[in-house]
Design a protein around this motif. Structure first.
Motif, PDB file in Angstrom:
ATOM      1  N   GLU A   1       0.843  -1.192   0.000  1.00 43.48           N
ATOM      2  CA  GLU A   1       0.000   0.000   0.000  1.00 43.48           C
ATOM      3  C   GLU A   1       0.884   1.249   0.000  1.00 43.48           C
ATOM      4  O   GLU A   1       1.893   1.304   0.714  1.00 43.48           O
ATOM      5  CB  GLU A   1      -0.909   0.026   1.230  1.00 43.48           C
ATOM      6  CG  GLU A   1      -1.920  -1.111   1.274  1.00 43.48           C
ATOM      7  CD  GLU A   1      -3.046  -0.923   0.268  1.00 43.48           C
ATOM      8  OE1 GLU A   1      -3.318   0.237  -0.122  1.00 43.48           O
ATOM      9  OE2 GLU A   1      -3.662  -1.937  -0.120  1.00 43.48           O
ATOM     10  N   THR A   2       0.520   2.254  -0.787  1.00 44.48           N
ATOM     11  CA  THR A   2       1.327   3.466  -0.878  1.00 44.48           C
ATOM     12  C   THR A   2       1.467   4.161   0.473  1.00 44.48           C
ATOM     13  O   THR A   2       2.507   4.763   0.759  1.00 44.48           O
ATOM     14  CB  THR A   2       0.732   4.445  -1.908  1.00 44.48           C
ATOM     15  OG1 THR A   2      -0.621   4.756  -1.539  1.00 44.48           O
ATOM     16  CG2 THR A   2       0.751   3.850  -3.305  1.00 44.48           C
ATOM     17  N   ASP A   3       0.448   4.069   1.323  1.00 50.48           N
ATOM     18  CA  ASP A   3       0.503   4.733   2.625  1.00 50.48           C
ATOM     19  C   ASP A   3       1.614   4.184   3.512  1.00 50.48           C
ATOM     20  O   ASP A   3       2.035   4.845   4.469  1.00 50.48           O
ATOM     21  CB  ASP A   3      -0.832   4.584   3.364  1.00 50.48           C
ATOM     22  CG  ASP A   3      -1.923   5.460   2.776  1.00 50.48           C
ATOM     23  OD1 ASP A   3      -1.601   6.344   1.967  1.00 50.48           O
ATOM     24  OD2 ASP A   3      -3.096   5.241   3.123  1.00 50.48           O
ATOM     25  N   ASP A   4       2.098   2.992   3.208  1.00 48.67           N
ATOM     26  CA  ASP A   4       3.115   2.358   4.042  1.00 48.67           C
ATOM     27  C   ASP A   4       4.538   2.635   3.555  1.00 48.67           C
ATOM     28  O   ASP A   4       5.497   2.205   4.196  1.00 48.67           O
ATOM     29  CB  ASP A   4       2.890   0.841   4.082  1.00 48.67           C
ATOM     30  CG  ASP A   4       1.566   0.479   4.733  1.00 48.67           C
ATOM     31  OD1 ASP A   4       1.137   1.211   5.644  1.00 48.67           O
ATOM     32  OD2 ASP A   4       0.961  -0.530   4.311  1.00 48.67           O
TER      33      ASP A   4
ATOM     34  N   GLN B   1       7.915   4.725   2.902  1.00 51.03           N
ATOM     35  CA  GLN B   1       8.654   5.830   3.513  1.00 51.03           C
ATOM     36  C   GLN B   1       9.656   6.375   2.505  1.00 51.03           C
ATOM     37  O   GLN B   1      10.572   5.678   2.092  1.00 51.03           O
ATOM     38  CB  GLN B   1       9.392   5.357   4.776  1.00 51.03           C
ATOM     39  CG  GLN B   1      10.214   6.444   5.453  1.00 51.03           C
ATOM     40  CD  GLN B   1       9.365   7.609   5.925  1.00 51.03           C
ATOM     41  OE1 GLN B   1       8.363   7.415   6.612  1.00 51.03           O
ATOM     42  NE2 GLN B   1       9.766   8.822   5.574  1.00 51.03           N
TER      43      GLN B   1
ATOM     44  N   THR C   1       1.113  11.060  -4.553  1.00 53.02           N
ATOM     45  CA  THR C   1       0.328   9.972  -5.108  1.00 53.02           C
ATOM     46  C   THR C   1      -1.040  10.506  -5.535  1.00 53.02           C
ATOM     47  O   THR C   1      -1.405  11.639  -5.187  1.00 53.02           O
ATOM     48  CB  THR C   1       0.144   8.838  -4.075  1.00 53.02           C
ATOM     49  OG1 THR C   1      -0.498   9.376  -2.913  1.00 53.02           O
ATOM     50  CG2 THR C   1       1.481   8.229  -3.669  1.00 53.02           C
TER      51      THR C   1
ATOM     52  N   TYR D   1      -3.392  13.882  -4.544  1.00 49.21           N
ATOM     53  CA  TYR D   1      -2.646  15.074  -4.138  1.00 49.21           C
ATOM     54  C   TYR D   1      -3.131  16.278  -4.943  1.00 49.21           C
ATOM     55  O   TYR D   1      -3.361  16.185  -6.158  1.00 49.21           O
ATOM     56  CB  TYR D   1      -1.145  14.836  -4.383  1.00 49.21           C
ATOM     57  CG  TYR D   1      -0.281  16.037  -4.063  1.00 49.21           C
ATOM     58  CD1 TYR D   1       0.171  16.261  -2.771  1.00 49.21           C
ATOM     59  CD2 TYR D   1       0.081  16.947  -5.061  1.00 49.21           C
ATOM     60  CE1 TYR D   1       0.963  17.361  -2.478  1.00 49.21           C
ATOM     61  CE2 TYR D   1       0.867  18.044  -4.783  1.00 49.21           C
ATOM     62  CZ  TYR D   1       1.302  18.254  -3.489  1.00 49.21           C
ATOM     63  OH  TYR D   1       2.085  19.351  -3.207  1.00 49.21           O
TER      64      TYR D   1
END
Length: 342
Positions: free
Chosen positions: A218-221, A223, A282, A285
């Motif tokens: 997932e993109t949220d994970d 860094q 991503t 935005y």
């Protein structure tokens, strides 16, 4: 979002191993929608932009940041990523399991560095020994840090020292080139001047983290690694005035775009900036600083393909990349370019 949404199949023959010659003869795909694609060459750029548009270039200069050395019998490779101070660099290490804190790596040519710290991402803090400036040491022992998708297919040679540097390169500190600007020549700049298309520069020292794969689902994970950048006050003022007069700010490269967006608030005003940024863009935005982007074609599931999908929409970029692959466009650092105008 799921990272696999940004995957696509790229034939190996579409990966460029050398740049076009002359540089502005590279192909350019103009994209403004999924069914609004047109084929050009980079030298057509003055006709694709409008009077009073302004191009923003990154003037960072790539340093010979790839080092090969040893610790005892163990072979150690180091790719410098980000400068910490005058003698210390964060570096990604090949064969890192053979390197421990306080070990000294011999990079040849009387160049030595001590491993002082290991970061959570597996990279190391290297302290270069001696009194000579690190730039001198790298000039003696380092090589141009070509991306792995090129370096794995051929040897780095003398041509790369020039090919992997833009005509705007001035501020030493990058370990990867801002590749969209590799396409520019004196001839093209003169044509842009004649068309009254402006240009500005900023500095973002591109780190080796730009080549790292996204390993999460997932993109949220994910860094992002941080990079250092600067926008001068006078530059920010000129860009803001250009937009007030109806001109479009076109970032040349994702590096310029990321720094401009990092320096801009919700009011859309570009501010002076000096420091680190780890901005990760991503889909979803809301862009504040730029009105378009000139950029090369990026890797599947990369943060940069996510960025262009945020700007243009994933469906549009999937259509554009399918068109480029079918049409034989050349991908990645030495490849062809695209002009994205949402």
């Amino acid at each position: 979002m799921r990272v696999d949404l940004f995957d696509f199949a790229l034939p190996q023959e579409n990966i460029a191993l050398r740049p076009s010659a002359p540089r502005d003869s590279a192909r350019l795909l103009s994209v403004s929608g999924p069914e609004q694609l047109s084929d050009h060459v980079v030298s057509d750029l003055p006709q694709l932009l409008s009077q009073n548009d302004i191009l923003v270039f990154n003037d960072t200069k790539v340093i010979p940041a790839q080092l090969e050395g040893s610790r005892g019998e163990a072979k150690i490779g180091a790719t410098l990523h980000k400068r910490v101070d005058l003698r210390r660099w964060q570096a990604f290490i090949r064969n890192a399991k053979r390197l421990k804190i306080d070990d000294v790596v011999d990079f040849g040519q009387d160049v030595f560095a001590r491993a002082e710290e290991r970061y959570a991402d597996g990279s190391f803090l290297l302290h270069f020994l001696g009194e000579e400036p690190v730039e001198v040491l790298l000039g003696r022992a380092g090589t141009m840090p070509l991306p792995p998708y090129i370096a794995s297919k051929r040897d780095i040679d003398e041509r790369d020292a020039e090919d992997y540097q833009t005509m705007f390169a001035r501020e030493k500190g990058a370990v990867a080139a801002p590749t969209a600007a590799l396409h520019f020549t004196d001839r093209l700049i003169a044509a842009l001047d004649d068309a009254r298309i402006g240009r500005e520069t900023l500095t973002l020292h591109v780190g080796a983290g730009t080549f790292l794969p996204v390993k999460v689902e997932e993109t949220d994970d994910h860094q992002m690694h941080s990079e250092w950048g600067r926008i001068e006050s006078a530059t920010a003022d000129r860009l803001n005035r250009a937009r007030e007069k109806g001109g479009r700010v076109i970032a040349v490269g994702t590096t310029s775009l990321r720094l401009l967006e990092s320096a801009t608030g919700t009011d859309g005003i570009i501010q002076p900036f000096e420091g680190d940024t780890d901005i990760f863009i991503t889909p979803g935005y809301q862009f504040r600083a730029i009105d378009g982007l000139m950029t090369n074609f990026h890797l599947p599931k990369s943060t940069l393909f996510m960025l262009v999908s945020a700007l243009m929409g994933l469906e549009t970029m999937q259509a554009a990349y399918a068109h480029a692959i079918a049409g034989g466009y050349r991908f990645y650092s030495y490849g062809d370019s695209s002009l994205l105008l949402p």
